[in-house]
Design a protein around this motif. Structure first.
Motif, PDB file in Angstrom:
ATOM      1  N   GLY A  48      -3.751  16.660  -0.794  1.00  0.00           N
ATOM      2  CA  GLY A  48      -4.004  15.756  -1.905  1.00  0.00           C
ATOM      3  C   GLY A  48      -3.559  14.344  -1.573  1.00  0.00           C
ATOM      4  O   GLY A  48      -2.783  14.115  -0.644  1.00  0.00           O
ATOM      5  N   GLU A  49      -4.069  13.403  -2.342  1.00  0.00           N
ATOM      6  CA  GLU A  49      -3.800  11.988  -2.096  1.00  0.00           C
ATOM      7  C   GLU A  49      -2.319  11.663  -2.158  1.00  0.00           C
ATOM      8  O   GLU A  49      -1.830  10.777  -1.442  1.00  0.00           O
ATOM      9  N   ALA A  50      -1.572  12.372  -2.991  1.00  0.00           N
ATOM     10  CA  ALA A  50      -0.137  12.090  -3.107  1.00  0.00           C
ATOM     11  C   ALA A  50       0.588  12.345  -1.792  1.00  0.00           C
ATOM     12  O   ALA A  50       1.557  11.647  -1.465  1.00  0.00           O
ATOM     13  N   LEU A  51       0.142  13.329  -1.022  1.00  0.00           N
ATOM     14  CA  LEU A  51       0.727  13.568   0.311  1.00  0.00           C
ATOM     15  C   LEU A  51       0.271  12.502   1.302  1.00  0.00           C
ATOM     16  O   LEU A  51       1.054  12.022   2.122  1.00  0.00           O
ATOM     17  N   ALA A  52      -1.007  12.139   1.218  1.00  0.00           N
ATOM     18  CA  ALA A  52      -1.555  11.150   2.152  1.00  0.00           C
ATOM     19  C   ALA A  52      -0.843   9.810   2.046  1.00  0.00           C
ATOM     20  O   ALA A  52      -0.792   9.050   3.018  1.00  0.00           O
ATOM     21  N   ARG A  53      -0.290   9.514   0.865  1.00  0.00           N
ATOM     22  CA  ARG A  53       0.359   8.213   0.674  1.00  0.00           C
ATOM     23  C   ARG A  53       1.632   8.046   1.505  1.00  0.00           C
ATOM     24  O   ARG A  53       2.140   6.925   1.631  1.00  0.00           O
ATOM     25  N   TYR A  54       2.171   9.140   2.051  1.00  0.00           N
ATOM     26  CA  TYR A  54       3.365   8.980   2.892  1.00  0.00           C
ATOM     27  C   TYR A  54       2.931   8.405   4.244  1.00  0.00           C
ATOM     28  O   TYR A  54       2.443   9.103   5.134  1.00  0.00           O
ATOM     29  N   GLY A  55       3.089   7.111   4.364  1.00  0.00           N
ATOM     30  CA  GLY A  55       2.709   6.393   5.571  1.00  0.00           C
ATOM     31  C   GLY A  55       3.080   4.931   5.394  1.00  0.00           C
ATOM     32  O   GLY A  55       3.446   4.500   4.303  1.00  0.00           O
ATOM     33  N   PHE A  56       2.981   4.175   6.447  1.00  0.00           N
ATOM     34  CA  PHE A  56       3.513   2.818   6.439  1.00  0.00           C
ATOM     35  C   PHE A  56       2.442   1.761   6.693  1.00  0.00           C
ATOM     36  O   PHE A  56       2.680   0.752   7.337  1.00  0.00           O
ATOM     37  N   GLY A  57       1.262   2.022   6.163  1.00  0.00           N
ATOM     38  CA  GLY A  57       0.206   1.027   6.213  1.00  0.00           C
ATOM     39  C   GLY A  57      -0.757   1.235   7.361  1.00  0.00           C
ATOM     40  O   GLY A  57      -0.448   1.881   8.363  1.00  0.00           O
ATOM     41  N   GLU A  58      -1.957   0.695   7.183  1.00  0.00           N
ATOM     42  CA  GLU A  58      -2.973   0.770   8.228  1.00  0.00           C
ATOM     43  C   GLU A  58      -2.459   0.085   9.486  1.00  0.00           C
ATOM     44  O   GLU A  58      -1.842  -0.971   9.435  1.00  0.00           O
ATOM     45  N   GLY A  59      -2.698   0.694  10.618  1.00  0.00           N
ATOM     46  CA  GLY A  59      -2.249   0.138  11.888  1.00  0.00           C
ATOM     47  C   GLY A  59      -0.888   0.636  12.318  1.00  0.00           C
ATOM     48  O   GLY A  59      -0.535   0.522  13.497  1.00  0.00           O
ATOM     49  N   HIS A  60      -0.097   1.167  11.391  1.00  0.00           N
ATOM     50  CA  HIS A  60       1.195   1.751  11.760  1.00  0.00           C
ATOM     51  C   HIS A  60       0.939   3.123  12.385  1.00  0.00           C
ATOM     52  O   HIS A  60       0.020   3.831  11.968  1.00  0.00           O
ATOM     53  N   PRO A  61       1.733   3.523  13.406  1.00  0.00           N
ATOM     54  CA  PRO A  61       1.516   4.847  14.005  1.00  0.00           C
ATOM     55  C   PRO A  61       1.492   5.971  12.976  1.00  0.00           C
ATOM     56  O   PRO A  61       0.702   6.912  13.080  1.00  0.00           O
ATOM     57  N   LEU A  62       2.365   5.860  11.964  1.00  0.00           N
ATOM     58  CA  LEU A  62       2.376   6.865  10.907  1.00  0.00           C
ATOM     59  C   LEU A  62       1.735   6.246   9.666  1.00  0.00           C
ATOM     60  O   LEU A  62       2.400   5.680   8.805  1.00  0.00           O
ATOM     61  N   GLY A  63       0.415   6.321   9.632  1.00  0.00           N
ATOM     62  CA  GLY A  63      -0.338   5.734   8.534  1.00  0.00           C
ATOM     63  C   GLY A  63      -0.943   6.794   7.635  1.00  0.00           C
ATOM     64  O   GLY A  63      -0.967   7.991   7.986  1.00  0.00           O
TER      65      GLY A  63
END
Length: 318
Positions: free
Chosen positions: A6-21
Motif C-alpha cells: 500500500g501507499e503508506a508503506l511506499a512513503r518510507y523513502g527519502f525522495g526521488e533520486g535518493h538510493p532509498l526512494g
C-alpha cells in the motif's frame, strides 16, 4: 502467504533520486501483480503504529526525538538519514505492519508473511543509522517475547550490509539466534560483522557472522550453506525472521556482491522447509535493502516463491 502492500508503506523513502526512494516499493509491487504469486498470496494493507510500538525496542528519549524532528520537518537524524515532514508516522507504518504480520502468524491466520518495506536493521536502541529510523527487526523480536511469549528466535539476514543494529542489541542474548551473510565490513558500511563476532557472555556461539569478499558469487555463498544448516540444526527456534535485502545481487549500485536471484530463492526455500519441521512454519520475511530497482523486484519475488515452495508440496510458478 500474507503480503503487505500500500501507499503508506511506499512513503518510507527519502525522495526521488535518493538510493532509498519511494519507487522501491513500486518496483516490487508492479512485478508482483504480474506474477503467478499474486494468486497464491493474500494482500493486506499497511497498519499505522504508535510510539508505544517503537518503544518495545527503542528508548523513550529517542522515540521522542524522532517525533520532534518529524514535526519540524527538517534536519538530520544522523549523517545518512534526513528528516522529512511526517517521517515519524511513516516509520511507524513500517513498524506496525511488521507487528501486524507477527500477530497474524502467531494467531495462525497465516504461517508466513512478507513486508517489502521493512528490515531496517541498522538503527540501534538509541539512534537511527543508515536510512533506518526504527529497527522493525528488533521491535518484532521484542514483541514476540513480550506479547506472545516466544523467546527462541532465529534472525537470518542476507542483505549485503551487516545487521549491526540487531546484532549488538542482542549480542549477549543466547535466545536470539543470529545468522548474517554480508559483504566484509572492511569494504562496506557499517564496517562490522567479522567472523569472530559470535556473541558474548552466555550468548557466545549463538551468533554466526559470515563476511563475504567483494565480488562473491553464488558458489561462495552455497559453499557456506552446510555451516549455516549445521548452526540451525544445533539451535532450533520457535519463530524465524528472514531479512532478504536485494543489495547482495549483482548490479547493485552501492554494494559489491555478485549473487544471482537463486541465492534468495534457495535461502527462502530452505528456510521454509526448516521452519515446517521446527516452528510450525512460522517465517516473517522483511524486504531490507536494495538499490537496483529491477533487482528489488526479482529478489523479493524469488523470496516469496521460495517460501511458498518450501512449505508446499507443489512448487508455484514465478
Amino acid at each position: 502467504m500474507l503480503v503487505y502492500a500500500g501507499e503508506a508503506l511506499a512513503r518510507y523513502g527519502f525522495g526521488e533520486g535518493h538510493p532509498l526512494g519511494p519507487d522501491r516499493f513500486n518496483a516490487f509491487w508492479q512485478a508482483f501483480q504480474r506474477s503467478a504469486l499474486l494468486k497464491l498470496s493474500t494482500v493486506k494493507a499497511p497498519v499505522q503504529g504508535t510510539a508505544e510500538d517503537a518503544r518495545l525496542f527503542h528508548s523513550a528519549e529517542y522515540v521522542h526525538r524522532v517525533q520532534q524532528l518529524s514535526d519540524l520537518g527538517v534536519g538530520m537524524l544522523d549523517m545518512d538519514t534526513p528528516v522529512f515532514p511526517g517521517i515519524f508516522e511513516t516509520a511507524l507504518v513500517v513498524v506496525c505492519s511488521v507487528l501486524d504480520a507477527v500477530n497474524e502468524i502467531m494467531s495462525e491466520h497465516a504461517s508466513q508473511a512478507f513486508v517489502p518495506i521493512a528490515g531496517l536493521h541498522h538503527a540501534s536502541r538509541t539512534s537511527s543509522a543508515g536510512f533506518c529510523v526504527f529497527n522493525d527487526c528488533g521491535i518484532a523480536i521484542e514483541a514476540l517475547r513480550r506479547r506472545h511469549r516466544i523467546h527462541r528466535i532465529l534472525y537470518i539476514d542476507i542483505d549485503a550490509h551487516h545487521a549491526d543494529g540487531v546484532f549488538y542489541a542482542f549480542e549477549q542474548d543466547p535466545d536470539l539466534l543470529f545468522i548474517d551473510v554480508h559483504e566484509d565490513g572492511r569494504y562496506l558500511y557499517p564496517g562490522t560483522g567479522s567472523a569472530t563476532e559470535c556473541g558474548s557472555g552466555p550468548a557466545r556461539g549463538t551468533k554466526l557472522n559470515i563476511p563475504m569478499p567483494p565480488g562473491a558469487t553464488d558458489e561462495i555463498f552455497f559453499n557456506y550453506w552446510p555451516k549455516i544448516a549445521e548452526f540451525m540444526e544445533k539451535h532450533p527456534p520457535e519463530f524465524i525472521i528472514l531479512q532478504c535485502g536485494a543489495d547482495s545481487l549483482a548490479g547493485d549500485p552501492i554494494t559489491h556482491l555478485q549473487f544471482s536471484p537463486e541465492v534468495h530463492y534457495q535461502t527462502a526455500k530452505r528456510i521454509g522447509e526448516y521452519a515446517r519441521t521446527v516452528c510450525n512454519g512460522r517465517v516473517l520475511a522483511l524486504g531490507g535493502g536494495g538499490y537496483n530497482r529491477a533487482n528489488i523486484a526479482t529478489a523479493w519475488l524469488q523470496t516469496i516463491r521460495g517460501l511458498l515452495t518450501g512449505t508446499a508440496e507443489n512448487s508455484p510458478g514465478s
